[in-house]
Design a protein around this motif. Structure first.
Motif, short mmCIF file in Angstrom:
data_model
loop_
_atom_site.label_atom_id
_atom_site.label_comp_id
_atom_site.label_asym_id
_atom_site.label_seq_id
_atom_site.Cartn_x
_atom_site.Cartn_y
_atom_site.Cartn_z
N PRO A 33 -3.70 3.50 17.56
CA PRO A 33 -4.43 3.11 16.68
C PRO A 33 -3.83 2.37 15.52
CG PRO A 33 -5.18 5.10 16.23
CD PRO A 33 -4.12 4.97 17.63
N LYS A 34 -4.37 1.13 14.76
CA LYS A 34 -3.49 0.73 13.60
C LYS A 34 -3.95 1.74 12.44
CE LYS A 34 -1.96 -3.19 15.59
NZ LYS A 34 -2.11 -2.97 16.88
N LEU A 35 -4.93 2.23 12.59
CA LEU A 35 -5.53 3.27 11.47
C LEU A 35 -6.28 4.30 12.02
CD1 LEU A 35 -5.95 3.65 8.44
CD2 LEU A 35 -8.00 2.32 8.81
N ILE A 36 -5.92 5.55 11.53
CA ILE A 36 -6.74 6.83 11.95
C ILE A 36 -7.86 7.21 10.75
CG2 ILE A 36 -6.81 9.30 12.48
CD1 ILE A 36 -4.19 8.73 13.97
N VAL A 37 -8.92 7.34 11.24
CA VAL A 37 -10.00 7.47 10.19
C VAL A 37 -10.35 9.28 10.43
CG1 VAL A 37 -12.26 7.55 8.88
CG2 VAL A 37 -10.91 5.39 9.71
N MET A 84 0.81 -1.30 -0.05
CA MET A 84 -0.13 0.02 0.05
C MET A 84 1.02 1.50 -0.10
SD MET A 84 -3.18 0.73 2.51
CE MET A 84 -3.75 -0.98 2.57
N ASN A 85 0.59 2.20 -0.84
CA ASN A 85 1.41 3.40 -0.69
C ASN A 85 0.59 4.51 0.03
OD1 ASN A 85 3.37 2.51 -2.52
ND2 ASN A 85 2.17 3.08 -4.36
N TYR A 86 1.56 5.08 0.86
CA TYR A 86 1.02 6.04 1.72
C TYR A 86 1.83 7.34 1.47
CZ TYR A 86 -0.67 2.53 4.85
OH TYR A 86 -1.40 1.21 5.24
N LEU A 87 0.87 8.51 1.57
CA LEU A 87 1.50 9.85 1.58
C LEU A 87 1.98 10.15 2.84
CD1 LEU A 87 -1.57 11.03 -0.63
CD2 LEU A 87 0.71 10.80 -1.55
N ASP A 88 3.39 10.47 3.01
CA ASP A 88 4.06 10.66 4.05
C ASP A 88 3.55 12.12 4.87
OD1 ASP A 88 5.46 9.99 6.42
OD2 ASP A 88 7.27 9.72 5.10
N PHE A 89 3.36 12.15 5.84
CA PHE A 89 2.64 13.45 6.64
C PHE A 89 3.38 13.53 7.89
CE2 PHE A 89 0.60 16.96 7.49
CZ PHE A 89 0.57 17.61 6.56
N LYS A 140 -7.62 8.75 0.18
CA LYS A 140 -6.11 8.58 0.01
C LYS A 140 -5.81 8.06 1.46
CE LYS A 140 -5.27 11.82 -3.60
NZ LYS A 140 -5.08 13.19 -4.07
N LYS A 141 -4.46 7.59 1.23
CA LYS A 141 -3.66 7.04 2.42
C LYS A 141 -2.52 8.06 3.03
CE LYS A 141 -5.61 2.72 1.32
NZ LYS A 141 -6.23 3.05 -0.04
N TYR A 142 -2.52 8.33 4.39
CA TYR A 142 -1.40 9.16 4.83
C TYR A 142 -0.71 8.44 5.65
CZ TYR A 142 -3.68 12.99 2.21
OH TYR A 142 -4.22 13.81 1.17
N LEU A 143 0.47 8.78 6.06
CA LEU A 143 1.02 8.19 7.18
C LEU A 143 1.51 9.29 8.19
CD1 LEU A 143 2.37 5.53 7.94
CD2 LEU A 143 4.47 5.99 7.32
N LEU A 144 0.75 9.36 9.25
CA LEU A 144 0.73 10.52 10.33
C LEU A 144 1.94 10.04 11.29
CD1 LEU A 144 -2.98 11.15 11.36
CD2 LEU A 144 -1.31 12.41 9.41
N PHE A 145 2.57 11.19 11.79
CA PHE A 145 3.77 11.13 12.71
C PHE A 145 4.84 10.10 12.25
CE2 PHE A 145 -0.60 11.05 14.81
CZ PHE A 145 -0.53 12.52 15.22
N ASN A 146 4.82 9.90 10.87
CA ASN A 146 5.83 8.93 10.52
C ASN A 146 5.49 7.64 10.71
OD1 ASN A 146 8.23 9.00 8.86
ND2 ASN A 146 9.28 10.19 10.59
N LYS A 147 4.38 7.26 11.46
CA LYS A 147 4.07 5.70 11.89
C LYS A 147 2.65 5.36 11.61
CE LYS A 147 5.08 7.56 16.32
NZ LYS A 147 6.54 7.83 16.65
N ILE A 148 1.76 6.29 11.87
CA ILE A 148 0.37 5.80 12.04
C ILE A 148 -0.44 6.02 10.42
CG2 ILE A 148 -1.90 5.75 13.18
CD1 ILE A 148 -0.39 6.78 15.52
N PRO A 149 -1.03 4.94 9.76
CA PRO A 149 -1.58 5.18 8.77
C PRO A 149 -2.99 5.88 8.82
CG PRO A 149 -0.95 2.98 8.94
CD PRO A 149 -0.48 3.60 10.21
#
Ligand code: URA
Length: 206
Positions: free
Chosen positions: A131-135, A1-6, A158-167
């Motif tokens: 959490p494993k995922l934040i909505v 899965m590709n995440y947009l880093d944030f 879209k899929k983001y990565l928050l704090f470098n670690k949480i999808p």
């Protein structure tokens, strides 16, 4: 899965030594903005701390303020219905909270100083629940994490990565869906079901 880093925000809450219950107790005393004086109830969270998914909404409305529970009014009922249709269990799969813990009068948009006043509580919730995922549900939550320039219709799903670690992913707010009834292909309701189905698929991989 590709995440947009944030990585704009840091997950370093000042309340990091506290348990969820203790954070809630601090929050109950909070008068860091004018909403503290006006609340009937603090609306801290619903669901359990081991839930795989954390859903973050905007702020309590009238029924949430009355009951102290997030997403119990009309918007919450629609959210429950859509989640159920996509196989997501509110009780089993979700920890639910809001960007603000107190109701803004007349359901107006949260002010920047109110979001700032509540930020530590939300960060503490994320830090403890992990959490494993934040909505991110709706524009207020999405903007809080992803910046004021976002357009929800462009970033939902879209899929983001928050704090470098949480999808994380973004869905339309159910209040918006209450004003948009169509279920046609590519309508907001149709897209939300698509996004929630992707959340369910993610849950099933855990
Ligand atoms: N809308 C939200 O964003 N949160 C609630 O708890 C209820 C309505």
């Amino acid at each position: 899965m590709n995440y947009l880093d944030f990585n704009d925000k840091e997950l370093t809450p000042t309340l990091k030594e506290l348990s969820l219950l203790e954070v809630r107790n601090v929050c109950m005393q909070c008068q860091n903005c004018e909403l503290g004086k006006k609340r009937t109830n603090l609306v801290f969270s619903d669901g359990h701390a081991n839930a795989p998914v954390m859903l973050i909404g905007e702020a309590p409305g009238a029924e949430e303020d009355e009951t102290g529970v997030p997403f119990v009014g009309r918007a919450g009922k629609l959210l429950n219905q859509l989640m159920q249709e996509c196989g997501i269990s509110r009780e089993k799969d979700l920890y639910i909270c809001n960007t603000l813990k107190c109701r803004p009068p007349e359901n107006r948009d949260p002010k920047p100083e109110e979001k700032n006043a509540c930020e530590n509580y939300l960060m503490a919730q994320i830090n403890i629940v992990r959490p494993k995922l934040i909505v991110l549900c709706g524009a207020t939550a999405a903007k809080f994490f992803l910046g004021d320039d976002i357009k929800i219709s462009q970033i939902r799903g879209k899929k983001y990565l928050l704090f470098n670690k949480i999808p994380a992913t973004v869905i339309f707010h159910p209040s918006y869906l209450l004003r948009n009834h169509s279920e046609e292909v590519n309508s907001p309701r149709w897209l939300t079901k698509k996004d929630l189905t992707a959340v369910k698929k993610f849950i099933d991989t855990l």
